[in-house]
Design a protein around this motif. Structure first.
Motif, short mmCIF file in Angstrom:
data_model
loop_
_atom_site.label_atom_id
_atom_site.label_comp_id
_atom_site.label_asym_id
_atom_site.label_seq_id
_atom_site.Cartn_x
_atom_site.Cartn_y
_atom_site.Cartn_z
N LYS A 155 47.62 86.18 17.80
CA LYS A 155 49.06 86.25 17.57
C LYS A 155 49.29 86.68 16.13
O LYS A 155 48.44 86.44 15.26
CB LYS A 155 49.73 84.89 17.80
CG LYS A 155 49.49 84.28 19.17
CD LYS A 155 50.02 82.85 19.20
CE LYS A 155 49.64 82.16 20.48
NZ LYS A 155 50.03 80.72 20.47
N ASN A 156 50.44 87.23 15.85
CA ASN A 156 50.74 87.63 14.47
C ASN A 156 51.53 86.55 13.74
O ASN A 156 52.09 86.80 12.68
CB ASN A 156 51.49 88.96 14.44
CG ASN A 156 52.83 88.89 15.19
OD1 ASN A 156 53.27 87.82 15.60
ND2 ASN A 156 53.45 90.05 15.38
N THR A 157 51.57 85.34 14.32
CA THR A 157 52.31 84.23 13.70
C THR A 157 51.38 83.11 13.23
O THR A 157 51.84 82.03 12.89
CB THR A 157 53.33 83.64 14.70
OG1 THR A 157 52.63 83.22 15.88
CG2 THR A 157 54.38 84.67 15.08
N LEU A 158 50.09 83.37 13.19
CA LEU A 158 49.12 82.33 12.84
C LEU A 158 48.97 82.18 11.33
O LEU A 158 49.03 83.15 10.59
CB LEU A 158 47.76 82.65 13.45
CG LEU A 158 47.70 82.79 14.97
CD1 LEU A 158 46.28 83.15 15.41
CD2 LEU A 158 48.17 81.51 15.65
N SER A 159 48.74 80.93 10.89
CA SER A 159 48.52 80.67 9.46
C SER A 159 47.63 79.45 9.29
O SER A 159 47.49 78.63 10.21
CB SER A 159 49.85 80.48 8.73
OG SER A 159 50.60 79.43 9.31
N LEU A 160 47.03 79.32 8.11
CA LEU A 160 46.15 78.21 7.76
C LEU A 160 46.32 77.89 6.29
O LEU A 160 46.86 78.69 5.52
CB LEU A 160 44.68 78.57 8.01
CG LEU A 160 44.17 78.65 9.44
CD1 LEU A 160 42.79 79.31 9.46
CD2 LEU A 160 44.11 77.27 10.08
N ARG A 161 45.84 76.72 5.88
CA ARG A 161 45.71 76.46 4.46
C ARG A 161 44.83 77.55 3.85
O ARG A 161 43.87 78.01 4.49
CB ARG A 161 45.06 75.09 4.23
CG ARG A 161 46.01 73.93 4.27
CD ARG A 161 45.34 72.58 4.13
NE ARG A 161 44.42 72.46 3.00
CZ ARG A 161 44.12 71.30 2.40
NH1 ARG A 161 44.69 70.17 2.83
NH2 ARG A 161 43.28 71.25 1.40
N GLU A 162 45.12 77.91 2.63
CA GLU A 162 44.38 78.99 1.99
C GLU A 162 42.89 78.70 1.90
O GLU A 162 42.04 79.56 2.18
CB GLU A 162 44.95 79.23 0.59
CG GLU A 162 44.36 80.42 -0.12
CD GLU A 162 45.03 80.68 -1.45
OE1 GLU A 162 45.03 81.84 -1.89
OE2 GLU A 162 45.56 79.72 -2.05
N ASP A 163 42.53 77.45 1.53
CA ASP A 163 41.12 77.10 1.41
C ASP A 163 40.42 77.08 2.77
O ASP A 163 39.24 77.40 2.89
CB ASP A 163 40.94 75.75 0.70
CG ASP A 163 41.76 74.63 1.31
OD1 ASP A 163 42.77 74.91 2.00
OD2 ASP A 163 41.43 73.44 1.08
N VAL A 164 41.17 76.74 3.81
CA VAL A 164 40.61 76.70 5.16
C VAL A 164 40.40 78.11 5.70
O VAL A 164 39.39 78.40 6.35
CB VAL A 164 41.51 75.87 6.09
CG1 VAL A 164 41.01 75.91 7.53
CG2 VAL A 164 41.59 74.42 5.60
#
Length: 283
Positions: free
Chosen positions: A129-138
């Protein structure tokens, strides 16, 4: 060698005897009954760290205690310190990667990871999906693992990542409408209790039991811990985690924590985080 839980809980040795054993003075314990009172007090003096360990382990579940592996408590404490030292390197403006979140421990509806980054199309892993995100370090840790998988001919497929409280609320309510409350509780977290809200968890592949049969899943089982990723909901532990087996759900906790989990907690993430949470709260 006896289990840590057996020694500390006094199944085979009292806490006082354990303190003596941990200092390798077990040969003096029998003499304590005939030596001066001052000498006895010196022999049975309890290490504060051992005493704390005793209290924390006493608060754990019967199954936790039964599955505690064999080992030396002093070695356990040394390994624990490595994990706590590793925690100091985590971003200090966000919650710890060790944060305990489950059906009994939640997080507020307004919590959002401090440094969320959007996942974009790249050469290391697939995004569904183009809506995915994570913590930067992860995300950085995911990229390292994905490169290693790719080198082995495996392209990891990322299907679900960070979910806000509101998104999790909609997700949970949807599964309640489809399967009913009882079944939904086994497969979906109530809002405020999901690892996904922390921005540290990933659902890989098709998010179905059949994922376990894929080459990607087999690679993760063998290699994920080397890169700091831990399976959150293993098979046969629904009574511990609160959720049925999810072969696709991995959480980033760091390499030190993965090693600690495997060595001392039967490789069960929930056991380790329950222990760390209790350890931090015990004064």
């Amino acid at each position: 060698m006896k289990k840590i839980s057996q020694l500390i809980f006094g199944m085979l040795c009292t806490s006082v005897l354990f303190a003596s054993c941990s200092n390798k003075k077990s040969n003096q314990v029998e003499q304590a009954t005939v030596e001066p009172e001052e000498k006895v007090e010196e022999i049975v003096k309890i290490d504060p760290q051992i005493e704390k360990l005793n209290k924390v382990l006493m608060s754990m579940s019967p199954r936790f205690k039964e599955e505690t592996p064999n080992g030396d408590p002093q070695e356990f404490l040394a390994d624990l310190q490595k994990v706590l030292d590793a925690e100091k390197s985590f971003p200090q403006d966000d919650i710890s990667l060790y944060y305990l979140i489950d059906k009994k421990h939640n997080i507020g509806s307004d919590y959002e990871p401090t440094h969320l980054v959007k996942l974009v199309k790249n050469e290391d892993y697939i995004i569904n999906k183009n809506t995915l995100s994570l913590r930067e370090d992860v995300e950085a840790a995911l990229r390292v693992m994905a490169k290693a998988a790719k080198a082995d001919g495996i392209m990891l497929d990322v299907s679900s990542t960070y979910r806000s409280y509101q998104t999790q609320e909609r997700t949970f309510n949807y599964w309640v409408s489809v399967d009913g409350l009882e079944e939904a509780e086994r497969e979906s977290a109530r809002p405020g209790t999901s690892q996904h809200q922390l921005g540290v968890a990933i659902d890989f592949g098709n998010i179905e039991d059949s994922f376990a049969l894929t080459e990607s899943s087999k690679w993760l089982v063998q290699n994920a811990a080397k890169y700091g990723w831990s399976l959150s909901f293993p098979q046969g532990y629904e009574d511990v985690t609160g959720y049925r087996y999810e072969c696709w759900h991995y959480r980033y906790i760091g390499v030190e924590a993965c090693n600690f989990q495997k060595k001392w907690f039967n490789d069960i993430q929930q056991y380790m985080f329950e222990f760390i949470d209790a350890w931090k709260k015990e004064m």
